[in-house]
Structures are given as C-alpha cells and as structure tokens.
Enzyme design. Structure first.
Site, mmCIF file in Angstrom:
data_model
loop_
_atom_site.group_PDB
_atom_site.id
_atom_site.type_symbol
_atom_site.label_atom_id
_atom_site.label_comp_id
_atom_site.label_asym_id
_atom_site.label_seq_id
_atom_site.Cartn_x
_atom_site.Cartn_y
_atom_site.Cartn_z
ATOM 1 C CG HIS A 39 -1.841 -1.088 1.391
ATOM 2 N ND1 HIS A 39 -1.722 -2.029 2.383
ATOM 3 C CD2 HIS A 39 -2.946 -1.435 0.686
ATOM 4 C CE1 HIS A 39 -2.725 -2.900 2.288
ATOM 5 N NE2 HIS A 39 -3.472 -2.567 1.268
ATOM 6 N NE ARG A 189 -8.719 -11.835 2.441
ATOM 7 C CZ ARG A 189 -9.274 -11.032 1.523
ATOM 8 N NH1 ARG A 189 -8.557 -10.593 0.521
ATOM 9 N NH2 ARG A 189 -10.536 -10.657 1.631
#
Ligand code: AMP
Length: 297
Positions: A39, A189
């Site tokens: 990100h 995740r």
C-alpha cells in the site's frame, strides 16, 4: 495529514485544496486498510506525482461473500495512520459503513466478461462490489489519477475497463507488486497464516517464476503451462489450488491452445493463481509477453 470520516468533509477539503492550488493534481489510493509496504508504495507514487494525495481505508462489505472474511478482516487504524502519513498521504478518508451505504444500494456497477474467470468465478458478486465502491469513491474524490496494485491484476483489468467503457475522467495507474524477501506478495491476509503455512506460501511466487521460465520453451502451450503450474503447486503439501490459469491480458479470455511461439509478437498473457492455506486464500500473478524477435522492432 488530516483524518476525515464523512463524504461532505472530504469533498470540502479537496475543493478547498483545488481552489488554493490551481492546476494542481489529486492522486487517490483506495485500500481496505491494515496497510503494509505494498500500500505504501502506491501512496508514495501518488505523493511523488501529485500535489494532494488522498488515501481511503474502507473494508467494503459489498465485495465480500456471505462465507468470506469480512468480520475477521484485520483492522489497525492506528498503524494505518502511521503508514499512510509516512508514505505521504495528505487526507486519510476512513468512513463508517453507514456513511458509504446509508441504505441498501439499488444501483450497482456490473462489469461483465472480464469477471467470468479467476476471482470473479471463485467469488460471485465480488467484482460488482469492487466496481460499485470504486465508482462511489472516484465520484467522491474526483482524482486526476488513481493507483492500483498489480497484485490484484484482475481488479486492475476490471477497473481500467469500467473507466474506459463508462468514460470516467481519471487516469488509472497500475503499480508493481511489492514482495517479502522470499518473494511472497505482501497482503493484509498474510497475517492469517501460521508459521508452516507462511513457509509454504512462497509456492505461489515459485510457481509463477517457473511459469515465466518455461513459457518461452519450444512447443509450450497455454494448456501445458497451466498443467505445469498445477503440478508445481502440489509440492507444497498444505496448498489447496483454487485456480491456476493462463489467460489473455487484459481481456482475460482463454487463449488458443497452440504453441506460444506461433502467436504474434506482443501478445500478452497472465498466469494467475489463487491458493488456499487452511482458511486463508492467497493470490498472485505474472504477466507474460511474446517477445518481438531481435532486430525486428
Ligand atoms: P487492499 O487493501 O488489499 O484492497 O489493497 C489496496 C490496494 O493496494 C489495491 O490496489 C491492491 O492491489 C494494492 N496492493 C495490495 N497488496 C499489494 C502489494 N503487495 N503490492 C502492490 N500493491 C498492493
């Protein structure tokens, strides 16, 4: 960096910035939070290319299936603030679900064809949820450019097509996948994995490396390549293959079953994987291109 929770305040802040910075551009990075260096690389790119960078953190219930991990999706607002700020975010938009969906949406954005396979097939309705929330966010932020990671390559293809088909006035910027030192693609995740699953999860990257290596071998066809990928994943005993496919890029259609060597130079394909380790589903992909023979540029 300002943290903003309502659509009205975000629009006001962006409008004010645009008034004070005529000709300045706005970059936008939509995320579901639990920010990591993947990100951050998108945020850094936006900050380098724009005067104002807006990051959204919103776990969008619309893109999760009934038996998926919406409720247990990892959340850490404190860390998100630190990572976003350090990467160059100016406005962090963190709306509540009720702010984004004050009532059940009657309007949805549906993207066909590109969503028939891969995650679209494994996760029915997922890309309707993605198309709808990205449309809402783009209409709220109205950025000049929006940054998306190639880790979610089908998402990039779907959003690019949506923006093109529906004439959204925004530039979509695909960004390279950021990886852990052993090659595992960074993902929020990954925290679900236990130590043994984490060790074996490198099989996704290794399988794609193999695909890249053998893709150019004489006589290699899409079918043979997929078979080799599926075979390779079996080396990780905890890995349960959801899909291992080779499709055309960016249309995401099954290629003709003939040697890659007989296909036109410049033809592009995607080798894409989704593999489960216990309850955790990981994805990764590699773009493959038929090279123009040397001297024939
Ligand atoms: P997510 O929070 O998982 O919805 O991801 C938000 C954005 O970050 C999406 O455009 C993702 O493709 C991108 N992203 C996630 N992981 C990575 C990574 N490892 N490298 C680059 N971009 C990523």
């Amino acid at each position: 960096m300002r943290i903003i929770e309502t659509i009205a305040k975000l629009r006001a802040a962006i409008a004010e910035w645009r008034r004070g910075n005529p000709g300045g551009t706005v970059g936008f990075v939509p995320t579901m939070g639990y920010l990591h260096d993947g990100h951050a690389s998108l945020i850094r790119r936006s900050a380098a290319e724009n005067g104002l960078t807006v990051v959204s953190v919103f776990v969008n219930p619309l893109q999760f299936g009934p038996n998926e991990d919406f409720d247990r999706y990892p959340r850490d607002p404190e860390r998100d603030r630190r990572v976003a700020k350090a990467a160059g975010c100016d406005l962090l938009f963190a709306p509540a679900v009720t702010e984004m969906y004050p009532r059940p949406a009657a309007a949805r954005v549906v993207i066909r064809e590109l969503t028939d396979r891969l995650c679209g097939a494994s996760r029915p309705g997922h890309f309707d949820g993605v198309g709808t929330v990205v449309t809402k966010l783009l209409h709220i932020v109205m950025p000049d450019s929006a940054y998306f990671g190639m880790k979610d390559a089908q998402q990039v293809a779907v959003i690019e097509r949506m923006v093109e088909d529906l004439n959204f006035p925004v530039r979509i910027v695909p960004c390279e996948t950021v990886r852990e030192p052993d090659g595992l693609a960074m993902s929020s995740r990954n925290v679900y994995l236990n130590a043994e699953e984490r060790r074996q999860a490198v099989i996704l990257h290794e399988t794609l490396k193999l695909a890249e290596e053998i893709f150019a071998e004489p006589g290699m066809t899409p079918g043979r390549l997929m078979a080799a990928m599926r075979e390779h994943i079996r080396r990780a005993p905890l890995a349960d293959t959801d899909y291992a496919e080779v499709l055309t890029w960016p249309d995401l259609q099954p290629p003709e079953e003939k040697p890659f060597g007989e296909m036109p130079p410049g033809s592009r394909f995607i080798a894409a994987l989704a593999v489960r380790f216990g309850r955790t589903r990981l994805i990764d992909n590699r773009l493959l291109e038929i090279r123009t023979p040397a001297g024939k540029e």
